[in-house]
Design a protein around this motif. Sequence first.
Motif, mmCIF file in Angstrom:
data_model
loop_
_atom_site.group_PDB
_atom_site.id
_atom_site.type_symbol
_atom_site.label_atom_id
_atom_site.label_comp_id
_atom_site.label_asym_id
_atom_site.label_seq_id
_atom_site.Cartn_x
_atom_site.Cartn_y
_atom_site.Cartn_z
ATOM 1 N N VAL A 175 -4.565 -4.754 0.149
ATOM 2 C CA VAL A 175 -3.769 -3.565 -0.164
ATOM 3 C C VAL A 175 -4.660 -2.329 -0.196
ATOM 4 C CG1 VAL A 175 -2.302 -2.473 -1.898
ATOM 5 C CG2 VAL A 175 -2.058 -4.912 -1.434
ATOM 6 N N ALA A 176 -5.825 -2.438 -0.838
ATOM 7 C CA ALA A 176 -6.739 -1.303 -0.927
ATOM 8 C C ALA A 176 -7.246 -0.886 0.449
ATOM 9 C CB ALA A 176 -7.913 -1.657 -1.839
ATOM 10 N N ALA A 177 -7.523 -1.861 1.324
ATOM 11 C CA ALA A 177 -8.027 -1.539 2.660
ATOM 12 C C ALA A 177 -6.977 -0.806 3.486
ATOM 13 C CB ALA A 177 -8.467 -2.821 3.366
ATOM 14 N N LEU A 178 -5.737 -1.286 3.464
ATOM 15 C CA LEU A 178 -4.683 -0.624 4.233
ATOM 16 C C LEU A 178 -4.316 0.724 3.620
ATOM 17 C CD1 LEU A 178 -2.406 -3.680 5.092
ATOM 18 C CD2 LEU A 178 -4.141 -2.568 6.499
ATOM 19 N N LEU A 179 -4.400 0.819 2.300
ATOM 20 C CA LEU A 179 -4.177 2.107 1.649
ATOM 21 C C LEU A 179 -5.231 3.114 2.107
ATOM 22 C CD1 LEU A 179 -3.212 2.577 -2.053
ATOM 23 C CD2 LEU A 179 -5.073 3.921 -1.121
ATOM 24 N N THR A 180 -6.469 2.643 2.260
ATOM 25 C CA THR A 180 -7.547 3.513 2.732
ATOM 26 C C THR A 180 -7.287 3.991 4.152
ATOM 27 O OG1 THR A 180 -9.121 2.332 1.326
ATOM 28 C CG2 THR A 180 -10.029 3.643 3.123
ATOM 29 N N LYS A 239 -15.921 11.650 -4.498
ATOM 30 C CA LYS A 239 -15.406 10.641 -3.583
ATOM 31 C C LYS A 239 -14.173 9.969 -4.179
ATOM 32 C CE LYS A 239 -19.692 9.414 -1.193
ATOM 33 N NZ LYS A 239 -20.643 8.317 -0.864
ATOM 34 N N MET A 240 -13.252 9.598 -3.312
ATOM 35 C CA MET A 240 -12.076 8.847 -3.729
ATOM 36 C C MET A 240 -12.305 7.390 -3.321
ATOM 37 S SD MET A 240 -8.028 9.591 -2.932
ATOM 38 C CE MET A 240 -8.169 11.244 -3.614
ATOM 39 N N VAL A 241 -12.451 6.520 -4.310
ATOM 40 C CA VAL A 241 -12.841 5.131 -4.065
ATOM 41 C C VAL A 241 -11.680 4.209 -4.415
ATOM 42 C CG1 VAL A 241 -14.467 3.297 -4.640
ATOM 43 C CG2 VAL A 241 -15.246 5.673 -4.568
ATOM 44 N N PHE A 242 -11.334 3.333 -3.479
ATOM 45 C CA PHE A 242 -10.319 2.311 -3.702
ATOM 46 C C PHE A 242 -11.013 0.948 -3.734
ATOM 47 C CE2 PHE A 242 -8.377 5.757 -1.228
ATOM 48 C CZ PHE A 242 -7.371 6.147 -2.099
ATOM 49 N N ALA A 243 -10.539 0.074 -4.593
ATOM 50 C CA ALA A 243 -11.152 -1.248 -4.714
ATOM 51 C C ALA A 243 -10.083 -2.277 -5.034
ATOM 52 C CB ALA A 243 -12.232 -1.253 -5.798
ATOM 53 N N GLY A 244 -10.341 -3.514 -4.627
ATOM 54 C CA GLY A 244 -9.401 -4.590 -4.906
ATOM 55 C C GLY A 244 -10.052 -5.930 -4.665
ATOM 56 N N HIS A 245 -9.433 -6.976 -5.208
ATOM 57 C CA HIS A 245 -9.941 -8.339 -5.057
ATOM 58 C C HIS A 245 -8.854 -9.219 -4.464
ATOM 59 C CE1 HIS A 245 -10.378 -12.517 -6.693
ATOM 60 N NE2 HIS A 245 -11.571 -12.367 -6.145
ATOM 61 N N SER A 246 -9.235 -10.071 -3.513
ATOM 62 C CA SER A 246 -8.319 -11.017 -2.890
ATOM 63 C C SER A 246 -7.178 -10.267 -2.198
ATOM 64 C CB SER A 246 -7.806 -12.010 -3.936
ATOM 65 O OG SER A 246 -7.144 -13.090 -3.318
ATOM 66 N N LEU A 247 -5.930 -10.539 -2.559
ATOM 67 C CA LEU A 247 -4.817 -9.824 -1.938
ATOM 68 C C LEU A 247 -4.879 -8.331 -2.244
ATOM 69 C CD1 LEU A 247 -1.809 -12.256 -2.552
ATOM 70 C CD2 LEU A 247 -3.212 -12.001 -0.511
ATOM 71 N N GLY A 248 -5.372 -7.992 -3.427
ATOM 72 C CA GLY A 248 -5.512 -6.580 -3.775
ATOM 73 C C GLY A 248 -6.493 -5.857 -2.879
ATOM 74 N N SER A 249 -7.482 -6.580 -2.353
ATOM 75 C CA SER A 249 -8.427 -5.949 -1.437
ATOM 76 C C SER A 249 -7.748 -5.591 -0.118
ATOM 77 C CB SER A 249 -9.606 -6.886 -1.177
ATOM 78 O OG SER A 249 -9.179 -8.052 -0.484
ATOM 79 N N ALA A 309 0.830 -1.208 0.000
ATOM 80 C CA ALA A 309 0.000 0.000 0.000
ATOM 81 C C ALA A 309 0.864 1.257 0.000
ATOM 82 C CB ALA A 309 -0.929 -0.012 1.214
ATOM 83 N N ILE A 310 1.952 1.232 0.765
ATOM 84 C CA ILE A 310 2.857 2.387 0.798
ATOM 85 C C ILE A 310 3.518 2.584 -0.563
ATOM 86 C CG2 ILE A 310 4.965 3.302 1.847
ATOM 87 C CD1 ILE A 310 4.186 1.821 4.410
ATOM 88 N N TRP A 311 3.939 1.482 -1.191
ATOM 89 C CA TRP A 311 4.556 1.579 -2.520
ATOM 90 C C TRP A 311 3.582 2.182 -3.527
ATOM 91 C CZ3 TRP A 311 3.199 -0.449 -7.238
ATOM 92 C CH2 TRP A 311 4.157 -0.340 -8.260
ATOM 93 N N LEU A 312 2.324 1.749 -3.457
ATOM 94 C CA LEU A 312 1.322 2.259 -4.389
ATOM 95 C C LEU A 312 1.081 3.749 -4.181
ATOM 96 C CD1 LEU A 312 -0.599 1.448 -6.646
ATOM 97 C CD2 LEU A 312 -2.313 0.891 -4.924
#
Length: 320
Positions: free
Chosen positions: A52-57, A40-50, A17-20
């Motif tokens: 990353v998106a959650a911690l990025l949020t 709104k700023m929306v982040f989304a991801g699936h599986s491992l990407g989810s 998430a920090i790298w992104l």
Amino acid sequence: MQMFDGGFVHHGLLKSAIWLLNQESETLKRLWVENGRQYKMVFAGHSLGSGVAALLTVIVVNHGDLLGGIPRSLIRCYAVAPARCMSLNLAVKYADVIYSVVLQDDFLPRTPTPLEDIFKSLFCLPCLLFLVCLRDTFIPESRKLRDTRRLYAPGRMYHIVERKFCRCGRYPPEVRTAIPVDGRFEHIVLSCNATSDHGIIWIEREAEKALERLRESSSETITTAPKIQKLERLQTIEKEHKDALERAVSLNIPHAVITAEEEPSRDKDVEPSQNESEDASESKSKSSSGRTNWNEVVQKLLKKNESGERLLKRDTDTPT
């Protein structure tokens, strides 16, 4: 796994998430500012990407000033088939901005097994799930809740149910939502669909069916007012989040707080030398090209103890 924001998070997903953010934060800031600071700023991801998106949020919610001052109310995250990436107190704390979508018997949000072990044993995944299910059967719920390093699926849960117990075939999907504290997808379902329900194609298909059912029900001619008005439903959602936070505190969940937003308290009468030191530290968090270095931003919240482990500064500053 490391401690962050008063709880534990998955170390590898946090680094991703920090790298992104290091790569795309300036673009996000520019787009949000150029479009009037109202979207709104929306982040989304699936599986491992989810994960990353959650911690990025979580990072963006705590450092919205570095993205043009975006408020918490305009940040959303949709985690599809989420991985367990944060401790229970954080999962409940950010339930107002992170929404997790789980299809029926999906195994990933349910298993506490480390992600690297899951993917290393991909060819014998049913055996691994059976052993994990057998082990978790004999672990008391209270012991799981007291485990500070146990990770959970993030935020508010949206569970898509399309099959019924002891029934054959698929039924029109039904979406159930809640912010569970105890019993939060703790048990693996030994089902032949445990892995297929993790596929994004099936999730998209069933979610589309559920949305179509919702549209059909809303398009019907209604002559009476709805039982729950839109404003009342919004207040109900906010109350559910507040009740979940209070429930976490009542269950003695480690590091649980009653309020979701914790604004850092600053003394108004700050000495000029302190202001200068803060400005200097903020300038150091930017690289030579003027871009924000999110590694240093996150490091400001952490401090290493004598054994080399990273802890929150407010935890290390408390008297023992």
